[in-house]
Design an enzyme around this catalytic site. Sequence first.
Site, PDB file in Angstrom:
ATOM      1  N   ARG A 272     -11.915   6.779   9.287  1.00 49.02           N
ATOM      2  CA  ARG A 272     -11.650   5.355   9.322  1.00 49.02           C
ATOM      3  C   ARG A 272     -12.708   4.573   8.548  1.00 49.02           C
ATOM      4  O   ARG A 272     -12.388   3.669   7.781  1.00 49.02           O
ATOM      5  CB  ARG A 272     -11.589   4.858  10.772  1.00 49.02           C
ATOM      6  CG  ARG A 272     -11.265   3.382  10.894  1.00 49.02           C
ATOM      7  CD  ARG A 272      -9.933   3.030  10.260  1.00 49.02           C
ATOM      8  NE  ARG A 272      -9.523   1.660  10.536  1.00 49.02           N
ATOM      9  CZ  ARG A 272      -8.431   1.104  10.034  1.00 49.02           C
ATOM     10  NH1 ARG A 272      -7.633   1.791   9.231  1.00 49.02           N
ATOM     11  NH2 ARG A 272      -8.111  -0.120  10.339  1.00 49.02           N
TER      12      ARG A 272
ATOM     13  N   HIS B 200      -8.452  -3.638  -1.665  1.00 51.55           N
ATOM     14  CA  HIS B 200      -7.115  -3.177  -1.289  1.00 51.55           C
ATOM     15  C   HIS B 200      -6.557  -3.942  -0.095  1.00 51.55           C
ATOM     16  O   HIS B 200      -5.356  -4.181   0.000  1.00 51.55           O
ATOM     17  CB  HIS B 200      -7.184  -1.678  -0.979  1.00 51.55           C
ATOM     18  CG  HIS B 200      -5.855  -1.077  -0.688  1.00 51.55           C
ATOM     19  ND1 HIS B 200      -4.834  -1.039  -1.618  1.00 51.55           N
ATOM     20  CD2 HIS B 200      -5.349  -0.499   0.437  1.00 51.55           C
ATOM     21  CE1 HIS B 200      -3.761  -0.451  -1.081  1.00 51.55           C
ATOM     22  NE2 HIS B 200      -4.056  -0.128   0.156  1.00 51.55           N
ATOM     23  N   ASP B 201      -7.404  -4.302   0.839  1.00 51.75           N
ATOM     24  CA  ASP B 201      -6.969  -5.009   2.054  1.00 51.75           C
ATOM     25  C   ASP B 201      -6.643  -6.482   1.830  1.00 51.75           C
ATOM     26  O   ASP B 201      -6.249  -7.168   2.787  1.00 51.75           O
ATOM     27  CB  ASP B 201      -8.066  -4.949   3.124  1.00 51.75           C
ATOM     28  CG  ASP B 201      -7.847  -3.809   4.109  1.00 51.75           C
ATOM     29  OD1 ASP B 201      -6.865  -3.061   3.942  1.00 51.75           O
ATOM     30  OD2 ASP B 201      -8.663  -3.666   5.034  1.00 51.75           O
TER      31      ASP B 201
ATOM     32  N   ASP C  79      -9.385  -4.071  -6.052  1.00 47.99           N
ATOM     33  CA  ASP C  79      -8.868  -2.894  -5.330  1.00 47.99           C
ATOM     34  C   ASP C  79      -9.315  -1.620  -6.050  1.00 47.99           C
ATOM     35  O   ASP C  79      -8.976  -1.431  -7.218  1.00 47.99           O
ATOM     36  CB  ASP C  79      -7.335  -2.990  -5.275  1.00 47.99           C
ATOM     37  CG  ASP C  79      -6.697  -1.944  -4.366  1.00 47.99           C
ATOM     38  OD1 ASP C  79      -7.336  -0.909  -4.080  1.00 47.99           O
ATOM     39  OD2 ASP C  79      -5.548  -2.171  -3.952  1.00 47.99           O
TER      40      ASP C  79
ATOM     41  N   SER D  31       0.844  -1.192   0.000  1.00 49.25           N
ATOM     42  CA  SER D  31       0.000   0.000   0.000  1.00 49.25           C
ATOM     43  C   SER D  31       0.888   1.254   0.000  1.00 49.25           C
ATOM     44  O   SER D  31       1.744   1.386  -0.880  1.00 49.25           O
ATOM     45  CB  SER D  31      -0.946  -0.048   1.211  1.00 49.25           C
ATOM     46  OG  SER D  31      -1.837   1.031   1.201  1.00 49.25           O
TER      47      SER D  31
END
Lengths: 370, 370
Positions: A218, A349-350, A316, A149
């Site tokens: 968040r 993405h994670d 992603d 990332s």
Amino acid sequence: MTEFIPPATRWIDLPSPFAMKRGGTLHGARVAYETWGELDAARSNAILIVTGLSPDAHAASCAADPTPGWWEAMLGPGKAIDTGRWFVVCVNSLGSCKGSTGPASLNAATGCAYRLDFPDVSIEDIADAAAHVVRALGIERLACVIGNSMGGMTALALLQRHPGLARSHVNVSGSARALPFSIAVRSLQREAIRLDPNWNNGGYDEATYPESGMRIARKLGVITYRSALEWDGRFGRVRLDSDQLDEDPFGLEFQVESYLEGHARRFVRRYDPNSYLYLSRSMDWFDLSEGNGGDVLAALAGLRVERALAIGARTDILFPVEQQEEIAEGLALGGADAQFLGLESPQGHDAFLVDFDRFGPAIRGFLDAL
Amino acid sequence: MTEFIPPATRWIDLPSPFAMKRGGTLHGARVAYETWGELDAARSNAILIVTGLSPDAHAASCAADPTPGWWEAMLGPGKAIDTGRWFVVCVNSLGSCKGSTGPASLNAATGCAYRLDFPDVSIEDIADAAAHVVRALGIERLACVIGNSMGGMTALALLQRHPGLARSHVNVSGSARALPFSIAVRSLQREAIRLDPNWNNGGYDEATYPESGMRIARKLGVITYRSALEWDGRFGRVRLDSDQLDEDPFGLEFQVESYLEGHARRFVRRYDPNSYLYLSRSMDWFDLSEGNGGDVLAALAGLRVERALAIGARTDILFPVEQQEEIAEGLALGGADAQFLGLESPQGHDAFLVDFDRFGPAIRGFLDAL
């Protein structure tokens, strides 16, 4: 703010003064890191890991800290990043609040926390600080630098500014420059923090922590870190049990909302909002091709690595796989044996933090062949 | 709050009391609408347009209001929705603040605005209110109901609850039920508003309008209404001119940030935050298959239309084209001549508001063949 620094953390002092790319200098700054495995006699088996925005240096458990790290499944004896073979160093980013010097650190010149007096932090500064740690540990040449990332940006900046420091590179869900969708998302996260009256131009304390802004930042992060596809299967339209329902008008009702809430709760008050603002912006600024008139492939071709793997998840939306494909293409243009792998992970993405069945073998295969 | 109701708006009273699906009733409620073209003697040429969350009923200019409407390029004499042939009615959604009764309206029973005393608004209520307008205008059977975005949900609810009211249907970037990614986005938009201290449980006034929350909600909306692909080409990494730069630390720097800022400025104080909360949540709740045990195709197959077009942009992340494909598939299962078209528009969910070169011919072709 209460600091959350893992117990196995060690530190290396940066040169003092340490000049920052966009101006300003740090005095007495240091970088937090952890290590796993043993450096061999030739000092040729070292791997550096540079991280995303929020992680600390505790990538995996160790004797001094048996708590699972944020990449526990990937890093350890016999794992994809095999600490039986490799000496692995993970650094906490300069500007973070997890041990390295950042806006929440004490400024020796004033005796107070830096807050917004901290100089601008760029990805290049984070890379320079990481490179200093590597050399201070007696390593002239890394076997590999792995960046995830934001760390994928940091690793590329390190290769550009410290030619020869790494023999190979694994870029995980990274990019060679920020594009407008991700800039927009991060800009909005920062705005949510800045609009929280408690932020107070960076002047909050524990009692006035800008919790609302950090919650929004968040949750927006988590929305862009995962994927619609994953959530369709995972949450669908399932509602919370009646005893979990929120009394508030417009309160939580669906499982996906409760999932976001859990992520927010585990994050706020455990991360310094000013650090968040500084590191978030460093990503927007990052453009490896700054010195190449915007020609990203030329900038990548200018990096000297022998082998490289650029890898990511096809779902992603924040660092889309086209950006990892571009990295492999550019490195190959420069003569590297570079491969791109777009994985079918549904987690967006994670994925590199959860889909070990796909990311593990890919990274293991690359490192085993070194 | 200052109301922004277009001058050509007309109203039709709803039955009083008007029972709401989730409980509660409205007394003296009304629906705002505009019309274009002439109803023919057989009353067979009427088209109903139901809208997304934010638009008013002013879809296009008219003699009484020459201001361009939100679908100006699509609606008018000789245009895709040809008002030379069709009598077109556009209704403002029940619960909105653009003329129809909503949380910002006066509650005759108290003499004060409803605010959070307004009953829950569901997509089904919005559909029932729209159906009442249609019948009150003397129309027994619509030639077509066209719904965009949230309006795509409303149109399906109308077909389900008012069988036979429409002969055909055009679903534009709509869906038969909300999925968790869009629920998460909307939940976060609502949370940003609710966390704004000015929101005050819905008790704001003009001086204390929850501007911060609405800014965040709108910017998050715009991020999910467009697409990364469009922005790569449109903004890239272009920075603002130095005279446009923000003095604030962490202020605007990139063109994409300024674009979001413009959208926020044009929205806040022109939309009622409580209306936003109510209509946003109505979408999360919507599931056409509620009465079919979650079987969406069965629910769609139960709708009686002769012809249908479900259309959307392949770059839409909020109402992905798979949802329009599902609508066409389900309607076809029920015997309709239903077609799905996934357009290559780069502009994401908002494409129907800007990419007239693609959406125009598709909708024109469908209507011309009726």
